[in-house]
Design a protein around this motif. Sequence first.
Motif, PDB file in Angstrom:
ATOM      1  N   MET A   1     139.064  69.255 -31.394  1.00 52.90           N
ATOM      2  CA  MET A   1     139.603  68.447 -30.269  1.00 52.90           C
ATOM      3  C   MET A   1     138.693  68.155 -29.238  1.00 52.90           C
ATOM      4  SD  MET A   1     143.078  69.329 -28.045  1.00 52.90           S
ATOM      5  CE  MET A   1     142.391  70.822 -27.283  1.00 52.90           C
ATOM      6  N   THR A   2     138.408  67.027 -28.741  1.00 51.70           N
ATOM      7  CA  THR A   2     137.402  66.670 -27.645  1.00 51.70           C
ATOM      8  C   THR A   2     138.039  66.149 -26.526  1.00 51.70           C
ATOM      9  OG1 THR A   2     135.806  65.992 -29.704  1.00 51.70           O
ATOM     10  CG2 THR A   2     135.235  65.178 -27.294  1.00 51.70           C
ATOM     11  N   VAL A   3     137.644  66.610 -25.298  1.00 49.43           N
ATOM     12  CA  VAL A   3     138.281  66.120 -24.100  1.00 49.43           C
ATOM     13  C   VAL A   3     137.031  65.978 -23.261  1.00 49.43           C
ATOM     14  CG1 VAL A   3     139.263  66.718 -21.895  1.00 49.43           C
ATOM     15  CG2 VAL A   3     140.144  67.636 -23.940  1.00 49.43           C
ATOM     16  N   GLY A   4     136.706  64.726 -22.982  1.00 46.87           N
ATOM     17  CA  GLY A   4     135.310  64.256 -22.408  1.00 46.87           C
ATOM     18  C   GLY A   4     134.201  64.439 -23.286  1.00 46.87           C
ATOM     19  N   LYS A   5     133.340  65.334 -22.784  1.00 40.62           N
ATOM     20  CA  LYS A   5     132.191  65.523 -23.900  1.00 40.62           C
ATOM     21  C   LYS A   5     132.381  67.158 -24.274  1.00 40.62           C
ATOM     22  CE  LYS A   5     128.918  62.675 -21.705  1.00 40.62           C
ATOM     23  NZ  LYS A   5     127.585  62.685 -20.851  1.00 40.62           N
ATOM     24  N   GLN A   6     133.327  67.776 -23.980  1.00 42.70           N
ATOM     25  CA  GLN A   6     133.519  69.230 -24.360  1.00 42.70           C
ATOM     26  C   GLN A   6     134.402  69.182 -25.595  1.00 42.70           C
ATOM     27  OE1 GLN A   6     132.427  71.911 -22.878  1.00 42.70           O
ATOM     28  NE2 GLN A   6     133.313  72.875 -24.756  1.00 42.70           N
ATOM     29  N   ARG A   7     134.107  69.976 -26.550  1.00 45.59           N
ATOM     30  CA  ARG A   7     135.000  70.242 -27.843  1.00 45.59           C
ATOM     31  C   ARG A   7     135.596  71.584 -27.749  1.00 45.59           C
ATOM     32  NH1 ARG A   7     133.833  66.817 -31.874  1.00 45.59           N
ATOM     33  NH2 ARG A   7     134.310  68.500 -33.352  1.00 45.59           N
ATOM     34  N   TYR A   8     136.599  71.500 -28.543  1.00 49.63           N
ATOM     35  CA  TYR A   8     137.437  72.843 -28.563  1.00 49.63           C
ATOM     36  C   TYR A   8     138.091  72.916 -30.023  1.00 49.63           C
ATOM     37  CZ  TYR A   8     137.523  72.240 -23.552  1.00 49.63           C
ATOM     38  OH  TYR A   8     137.373  72.192 -22.217  1.00 49.63           O
ATOM     39  N   ASP A   9     138.022  74.202 -30.519  1.00 54.25           N
ATOM     40  CA  ASP A   9     138.485  74.267 -31.876  1.00 54.25           C
ATOM     41  C   ASP A   9     139.960  74.086 -31.859  1.00 54.25           C
ATOM     42  OD1 ASP A   9     139.302  75.362 -34.431  1.00 54.25           O
ATOM     43  OD2 ASP A   9     138.058  76.831 -34.324  1.00 54.25           O
ATOM     44  N   ALA A  10     140.449  73.115 -32.666  1.00 53.78           N
ATOM     45  CA  ALA A  10     141.948  72.822 -32.854  1.00 53.78           C
ATOM     46  C   ALA A  10     142.643  74.192 -33.450  1.00 53.78           C
ATOM     47  CB  ALA A  10     142.200  71.419 -33.588  1.00 53.78           C
ATOM     48  N   GLY A  79     141.941  59.888 -13.099  1.00 54.81           N
ATOM     49  CA  GLY A  79     141.594  58.767 -12.120  1.00 54.81           C
ATOM     50  C   GLY A  79     142.820  57.777 -12.234  1.00 54.81           C
ATOM     51  N   GLU A  80     142.515  56.872 -10.994  1.00 58.59           N
ATOM     52  CA  GLU A  80     143.515  55.896 -10.775  1.00 58.59           C
ATOM     53  C   GLU A  80     143.811  54.908 -12.140  1.00 58.59           C
ATOM     54  OE1 GLU A  80     145.129  54.913  -8.123  1.00 58.59           O
ATOM     55  OE2 GLU A  80     144.780  56.930  -7.232  1.00 58.59           O
ATOM     56  N   ASN A  81     142.689  54.896 -12.736  1.00 59.75           N
ATOM     57  CA  ASN A  81     142.951  54.171 -13.998  1.00 59.75           C
ATOM     58  C   ASN A  81     142.875  54.940 -15.219  1.00 59.75           C
ATOM     59  OD1 ASN A  81     142.516  51.507 -13.011  1.00 59.75           O
ATOM     60  ND2 ASN A  81     140.382  52.070 -12.601  1.00 59.75           N
ATOM     61  N   TRP A  82     143.511  56.155 -14.952  1.00 57.36           N
ATOM     62  CA  TRP A  82     143.688  57.010 -16.119  1.00 57.36           C
ATOM     63  C   TRP A  82     142.617  57.548 -16.886  1.00 57.36           C
ATOM     64  CZ3 TRP A  82     148.214  59.717 -16.458  1.00 57.36           C
ATOM     65  CH2 TRP A  82     149.297  58.885 -15.863  1.00 57.36           C
ATOM     66  N   GLU A  83     141.160  57.363 -16.456  1.00 60.07           N
ATOM     67  CA  GLU A  83     140.173  57.861 -16.918  1.00 60.07           C
ATOM     68  C   GLU A  83     139.864  59.334 -16.506  1.00 60.07           C
ATOM     69  OE1 GLU A  83     138.941  56.971 -12.639  1.00 60.07           O
ATOM     70  OE2 GLU A  83     140.327  56.327 -14.115  1.00 60.07           O
ATOM     71  N   LEU A  84     139.032  60.131 -17.290  1.00 54.61           N
ATOM     72  CA  LEU A  84     138.686  61.498 -16.880  1.00 54.61           C
ATOM     73  C   LEU A  84     137.523  61.303 -15.744  1.00 54.61           C
ATOM     74  CD1 LEU A  84     137.823  63.182 -20.379  1.00 54.61           C
ATOM     75  CD2 LEU A  84     139.786  63.656 -19.021  1.00 54.61           C
ATOM     76  N   SER A  85     137.931  62.429 -14.783  1.00 57.55           N
ATOM     77  CA  SER A  85     137.072  62.243 -13.587  1.00 57.55           C
ATOM     78  C   SER A  85     135.593  62.710 -14.048  1.00 57.55           C
ATOM     79  CB  SER A  85     137.694  63.455 -12.676  1.00 57.55           C
ATOM     80  OG  SER A  85     137.364  64.681 -13.362  1.00 57.55           O
ATOM     81  N   SER A  86     134.745  62.116 -13.291  1.00 64.70           N
ATOM     82  CA  SER A  86     133.163  62.462 -13.539  1.00 64.70           C
ATOM     83  C   SER A  86     132.719  63.757 -13.802  1.00 64.70           C
ATOM     84  CB  SER A  86     132.494  61.795 -12.747  1.00 64.70           C
ATOM     85  OG  SER A  86     132.395  62.384 -11.318  1.00 64.70           O
ATOM     86  N   GLY A  87     133.561  64.877 -12.953  1.00 69.01           N
ATOM     87  CA  GLY A  87     133.285  66.165 -13.303  1.00 69.01           C
ATOM     88  C   GLY A  87     133.481  66.848 -14.833  1.00 69.01           C
TER      89      GLY A  87
END
Length: 89
Positions: A1-10, A79-87
């Motif tokens: 599973m990927t969130v932004g650039k971070q990957r997690y073992d599903a 964010g306002e446009n449903w994007e992940l925050s830059s952090g």
Amino acid sequence: MTVGKQRYDAADHVPVLIYPNPLNPKKYVVLNSGFTFREYDYLNNARQTPKLPDYAVVDVRVPVSSRAPGGIVAAGFFGENWELSSGVR
């Protein structure tokens, strides 16, 4: 599973989130297995409010407690446009 650039073992992590439905933007898709408040919050109905932001990643290897559904390894608001925050990496 990927969130932004971070990957997690599903095998060990589950997503919890709300996001606009791409097939019908007037509705939302919600991935959740139940209330985000836990047993501790049954003591007072004023505590029975959502405890997680727009999205979270839960590590299910961490035992649940009276306050948490497991290990919250990532969480945040879109964010306002449903994007992940830059952090979010």
